[in-house]
Scaffold this motif. Structure first.
Motif, PDB file in Angstrom:
ATOM      1  N   MET A   1      30.725  57.897  32.224  1.00  0.00           N
ATOM      2  CA  MET A   1      30.873  56.450  32.401  1.00  0.00           C
ATOM      3  C   MET A   1      29.589  55.776  31.945  1.00  0.00           C
ATOM      4  SD  MET A   1      30.566  56.280  36.538  1.00  0.00           S
ATOM      5  CE  MET A   1      29.349  57.401  37.256  1.00  0.00           C
ATOM      6  N   GLY A   2      29.672  54.865  31.006  1.00  0.00           N
ATOM      7  CA  GLY A   2      28.504  54.209  30.475  1.00  0.00           C
ATOM      8  C   GLY A   2      28.292  52.843  31.073  1.00  0.00           C
ATOM      9  N   ASP A   3      27.139  52.252  30.729  1.00  0.00           N
ATOM     10  CA  ASP A   3      26.835  50.916  31.218  1.00  0.00           C
ATOM     11  C   ASP A   3      27.867  49.901  30.755  1.00  0.00           C
ATOM     12  OD1 ASP A   3      24.644  52.063  32.321  1.00  0.00           O
ATOM     13  OD2 ASP A   3      23.179  51.178  30.950  1.00  0.00           O
ATOM     14  N   SER A   4      28.367  50.065  29.536  1.00  0.00           N
ATOM     15  CA  SER A   4      29.332  49.091  29.011  1.00  0.00           C
ATOM     16  C   SER A   4      30.620  49.098  29.830  1.00  0.00           C
ATOM     17  CB  SER A   4      29.650  49.397  27.546  1.00  0.00           C
ATOM     18  OG  SER A   4      30.196  50.700  27.403  1.00  0.00           O
ATOM     19  N   ALA A   5      31.045  50.286  30.276  1.00  0.00           N
ATOM     20  CA  ALA A   5      32.253  50.377  31.090  1.00  0.00           C
ATOM     21  C   ALA A   5      32.048  49.698  32.431  1.00  0.00           C
ATOM     22  CB  ALA A   5      32.646  51.842  31.282  1.00  0.00           C
ATOM     23  N   ARG A   6      30.874  49.923  33.018  1.00  0.00           N
ATOM     24  CA  ARG A   6      30.575  49.291  34.305  1.00  0.00           C
ATOM     25  C   ARG A   6      30.461  47.770  34.159  1.00  0.00           C
ATOM     26  NH1 ARG A   6      29.550  52.111  38.613  1.00  0.00           N
ATOM     27  NH2 ARG A   6      29.307  54.372  38.506  1.00  0.00           N
ATOM     28  N   VAL A   9      34.137  46.358  33.885  1.00  0.00           N
ATOM     29  CA  VAL A   9      34.794  46.279  35.188  1.00  0.00           C
ATOM     30  C   VAL A   9      34.189  45.146  36.015  1.00  0.00           C
ATOM     31  CG1 VAL A   9      35.185  47.484  37.365  1.00  0.00           C
ATOM     32  CG2 VAL A   9      35.502  48.695  35.202  1.00  0.00           C
ATOM     33  N   ALA A  10      32.856  45.019  35.968  1.00  0.00           N
ATOM     34  CA  ALA A  10      32.193  43.953  36.727  1.00  0.00           C
ATOM     35  C   ALA A  10      32.624  42.578  36.244  1.00  0.00           C
ATOM     36  CB  ALA A  10      30.674  44.102  36.619  1.00  0.00           C
ATOM     37  N   ALA A  11      32.805  42.414  34.939  1.00  0.00           N
ATOM     38  CA  ALA A  11      33.242  41.123  34.403  1.00  0.00           C
ATOM     39  C   ALA A  11      34.656  40.793  34.869  1.00  0.00           C
ATOM     40  CB  ALA A  11      33.184  41.147  32.878  1.00  0.00           C
ATOM     41  N   THR A  12      35.520  41.797  34.902  1.00  0.00           N
ATOM     42  CA  THR A  12      36.886  41.584  35.396  1.00  0.00           C
ATOM     43  C   THR A  12      36.858  41.200  36.863  1.00  0.00           C
ATOM     44  OG1 THR A  12      37.710  43.215  33.805  1.00  0.00           O
ATOM     45  CG2 THR A  12      39.149  42.648  35.637  1.00  0.00           C
ATOM     46  N   MET A  13      36.005  41.874  37.638  1.00  0.00           N
ATOM     47  CA  MET A  13      35.850  41.530  39.049  1.00  0.00           C
ATOM     48  C   MET A  13      35.382  40.087  39.214  1.00  0.00           C
ATOM     49  SD  MET A  13      33.982  44.826  40.784  1.00  0.00           S
ATOM     50  CE  MET A  13      34.891  46.328  41.182  1.00  0.00           C
ATOM     51  N   ALA A  14      34.397  39.696  38.418  1.00  0.00           N
ATOM     52  CA  ALA A  14      33.834  38.349  38.534  1.00  0.00           C
ATOM     53  C   ALA A  14      34.890  37.295  38.219  1.00  0.00           C
ATOM     54  CB  ALA A  14      32.632  38.198  37.610  1.00  0.00           C
ATOM     55  N   ALA A  72      43.813  37.038  45.902  1.00  0.00           N
ATOM     56  CA  ALA A  72      42.985  37.972  46.662  1.00  0.00           C
ATOM     57  C   ALA A  72      43.324  39.409  46.281  1.00  0.00           C
ATOM     58  CB  ALA A  72      43.187  37.762  48.165  1.00  0.00           C
ATOM     59  N   MET A  73      44.609  39.718  46.197  1.00  0.00           N
ATOM     60  CA  MET A  73      45.010  41.077  45.831  1.00  0.00           C
ATOM     61  C   MET A  73      44.666  41.396  44.385  1.00  0.00           C
ATOM     62  SD  MET A  73      45.925  42.574  48.504  1.00  0.00           S
ATOM     63  CE  MET A  73      46.632  44.094  47.844  1.00  0.00           C
ATOM     64  N   ARG A  74      44.636  40.379  43.551  1.00  0.00           N
ATOM     65  CA  ARG A  74      44.189  40.618  42.172  1.00  0.00           C
ATOM     66  C   ARG A  74      42.730  41.070  42.169  1.00  0.00           C
ATOM     67  NH1 ARG A  74      43.239  36.108  37.378  1.00  0.00           N
ATOM     68  NH2 ARG A  74      42.486  37.575  35.810  1.00  0.00           N
ATOM     69  N   LEU A  75      41.894  40.430  42.982  1.00  0.00           N
ATOM     70  CA  LEU A  75      40.504  40.855  43.072  1.00  0.00           C
ATOM     71  C   LEU A  75      40.416  42.281  43.614  1.00  0.00           C
ATOM     72  CD1 LEU A  75      37.451  40.596  43.060  1.00  0.00           C
ATOM     73  CD2 LEU A  75      37.599  39.247  45.179  1.00  0.00           C
ATOM     74  N   VAL A  76      41.167  42.568  44.666  1.00  0.00           N
ATOM     75  CA  VAL A  76      41.162  43.923  45.228  1.00  0.00           C
ATOM     76  C   VAL A  76      41.527  44.945  44.159  1.00  0.00           C
ATOM     77  CG1 VAL A  76      42.347  45.449  46.869  1.00  0.00           C
ATOM     78  CG2 VAL A  76      41.643  43.156  47.575  1.00  0.00           C
ATOM     79  N   SER A  77      42.499  44.618  43.333  1.00  0.00           N
ATOM     80  CA  SER A  77      42.970  45.570  42.311  1.00  0.00           C
ATOM     81  C   SER A  77      41.893  45.888  41.274  1.00  0.00           C
ATOM     82  CB  SER A  77      44.214  45.029  41.620  1.00  0.00           C
ATOM     83  OG  SER A  77      43.905  43.987  40.699  1.00  0.00           O
ATOM     84  N   THR A  78      40.958  44.974  41.056  1.00  0.00           N
ATOM     85  CA  THR A  78      39.938  45.215  40.026  1.00  0.00           C
ATOM     86  C   THR A  78      38.996  46.352  40.400  1.00  0.00           C
ATOM     87  OG1 THR A  78      38.355  43.598  40.939  1.00  0.00           O
ATOM     88  CG2 THR A  78      39.985  42.786  39.328  1.00  0.00           C
ATOM     89  N   GLY A  79      38.904  46.666  41.677  1.00  0.00           N
ATOM     90  CA  GLY A  79      38.035  47.748  42.110  1.00  0.00           C
ATOM     91  C   GLY A  79      38.750  49.069  42.279  1.00  0.00           C
ATOM     92  N   LEU A  80      40.037  49.119  41.896  1.00  0.00           N
ATOM     93  CA  LEU A  80      40.855  50.295  42.139  1.00  0.00           C
ATOM     94  C   LEU A  80      41.596  50.718  40.879  1.00  0.00           C
ATOM     95  CD1 LEU A  80      42.429  49.079  45.496  1.00  0.00           C
ATOM     96  CD2 LEU A  80      40.736  50.913  45.265  1.00  0.00           C
ATOM     97  N   SER A  81      41.905  52.002  40.807  1.00  0.00           N
ATOM     98  CA  SER A  81      42.849  52.486  39.813  1.00  0.00           C
ATOM     99  C   SER A  81      44.251  52.053  40.228  1.00  0.00           C
ATOM    100  CB  SER A  81      42.788  54.016  39.743  1.00  0.00           C
ATOM    101  OG  SER A  81      43.203  54.567  40.997  1.00  0.00           O
ATOM    102  N   ALA A 299      37.225  53.886  34.155  1.00  0.00           N
ATOM    103  CA  ALA A 299      36.011  53.529  33.414  1.00  0.00           C
ATOM    104  C   ALA A 299      34.744  53.697  34.236  1.00  0.00           C
ATOM    105  CB  ALA A 299      36.114  52.080  32.923  1.00  0.00           C
ATOM    106  N   VAL A 300      34.857  53.661  35.573  1.00  0.00           N
ATOM    107  CA  VAL A 300      33.657  53.769  36.416  1.00  0.00           C
ATOM    108  C   VAL A 300      33.718  54.968  37.348  1.00  0.00           C
ATOM    109  CG1 VAL A 300      33.152  51.309  36.328  1.00  0.00           C
ATOM    110  CG2 VAL A 300      34.635  52.185  38.141  1.00  0.00           C
TER     111      VAL A 300
END
Length: 375
Positions: A1-6, A9-14, A72-81, A299-300
């Motif tokens: 897992m590289g910095d770009s992948a992290r 994912v962080a951008a999607t979370m934001a 809210a559930m969309r945000l939760v989903s960004t941290g999960l497979s 990715a992470v």
């Protein structure tokens, strides 16, 4: 897992976090937004986590309109497979099954003790940008904790998932077991190993490290009554019920000081190392790790970093019977890794599982480094 992948994912979370917050009213935001992450006491609330049906801190589903809940559930989903999201959603739904199991009674000083609406979401700091921010989602048997630093997801632990009931019937003789593979792979592996992998013939009443923020050598099981936001319920009748339930669970475990010592947490792993396993056993251990690392987006996930050398340093230990349906516990531990599982309560039909990084839970190491770099 590289910095770009992290970063991706962080951008999607934001994006998801901003969308949710923009949909909230000012009174809702006061509950939904917490202090920005920091390397000091102002960050203590973000580092509090629970897996009991207590106040996890944040805005509940009950306090949101349907469209807000969806965001809210969309945000939760960004941290999960996808599999992780399905497991979390199933766990929330199990509150209805548990309510039926217990006879639809009022519990825990709440209007509804088993309540799929009492899951809490809170964002800490301002999503996006180059600073520190994070989010936490939790309720009964779910705790997700994420920290983003300088646009990169740097921590996703502690990551807790449970199931009560762990096994329940479906139509046509089918069975619902949301964490079935998390249990079965470990049992299959342990039953192929020498008896030295079993630290105690009795399983503890809960997993050993409980909801501690920081782990220390010698940590032991905390009674159920100690894993709640407030020390006591205002209602003495409900407090007495909780204490009685806690006492029954501990009595059923029947742990002595010697048992507690055998299972106490130590930074030095207990059990049998991956280096001492045969190839089929190593494959089982690798697959078991996947049931924890597979909870977050591919990715992470650290899964790809667990090559042969990394697997050598991973240890597994067990307590209790290896017979299906009997109370049991296991621990998987290695560098920057602690996994615990127990299925002991409710006649071994109540499962807990947690993935932690003792060196960087809540991103504590990253916070310290960030402070030195920016201050």
């Amino acid at each position: 897992m590289g910095d770009s992948a992290r970063r991706e994912v962080a951008a999607t979370m934001a994006d998801a976090a901003r969308l949710w917050l923009e949909m909230l009213t000012d009174p809702q935001r006061k509950i939904a937004i917490g202090q920005a992450p920091a390397d000091d006491a102002s960050d203590n609330e973000r580092r509090r986590w629970f897996y009991t049906p207590t106040d996890h801190g944040g805005l509940t589903f009950h306090q949101q309109r349907p469209a807000q809940q969806r965001a809210a559930m969309r945000l939760v989903s960004t941290g999960l497979s996808r599999a992780g999201y399905v497991t979390v959603a199933t766990t929330i739904g199990l509150e209805n099954i548990l309510d039926h199991t217990e006879g639809f009674v009022t519990r825990f000083d709440r209007e509804r003790g088993r309540d799929p609406g009492l899951y809490y979401l809170r964002v800490f700091g301002e999503p996006g940008g180059h600073g520190l921010w994070g989010w936490r989602f939790g309720g009964h048997h779910v705790s997700l904790n994420n920290l983003v630093a300088d646009g990169e997801l740097v921590s996703s632990t502690p990551c807790f998932m449970g199931a009560d009931p762990a096994s329940s019937e479906l139509l046509g003789g089918a069975v619902s077991r949301p964490l079935g593979r998390v249990e079965d792979l470990a049992r299959e592996l342990v039953r192929s190993l020498p008896a030295s992998v079993i630290l105690s013939p009795k399983a503890p009443s809960d997993f050993v490290t409980a909801n501690r923020t920081l782990l220390s050598d010698g940590d032991r099981v905390i009674p159920l009554s100690g894993i709640w936001r407030d020390e006591r319920f205002p209602d003495p009748v409900e407090q007495a019920k909780l204490q009685a339930a806690s006492d029954r669970i501990d009595a059923a475990a029947g742990y002595t000081d010697a048992d507690h010592e055998a299972l106490s947490y130590t930074s030095r792993p207990k059990g049998i190392a991956g280096a001492d396993l045969r190839e089929p056993q190593r494959e089982l251990l690798h697959a078991l790790l996947g049931t924890y690392f597979g909870r977050v987006p591919d990715a992470v996930s650290p899964m790809a970093s667990y090559d042969d050398a990394a697997l050598d340093a991973v240890h597994i230990a067990w307590a209790g019977s290896t017979e299906p349906g009997a109370p049991h516990y296991y621990r998987v531990q290695g560098p920057n890794l602690l996994i615990e599982w127990d299925n002991t309560q409710r006649d071994a039909n109540h499962a807990h599982s947690v993935w932690r990084d003792p060196s960087n839970d809540f991103g504590l190491d990253v916070l310290a480094a960030h402070r030195l770099q920016h201050h």
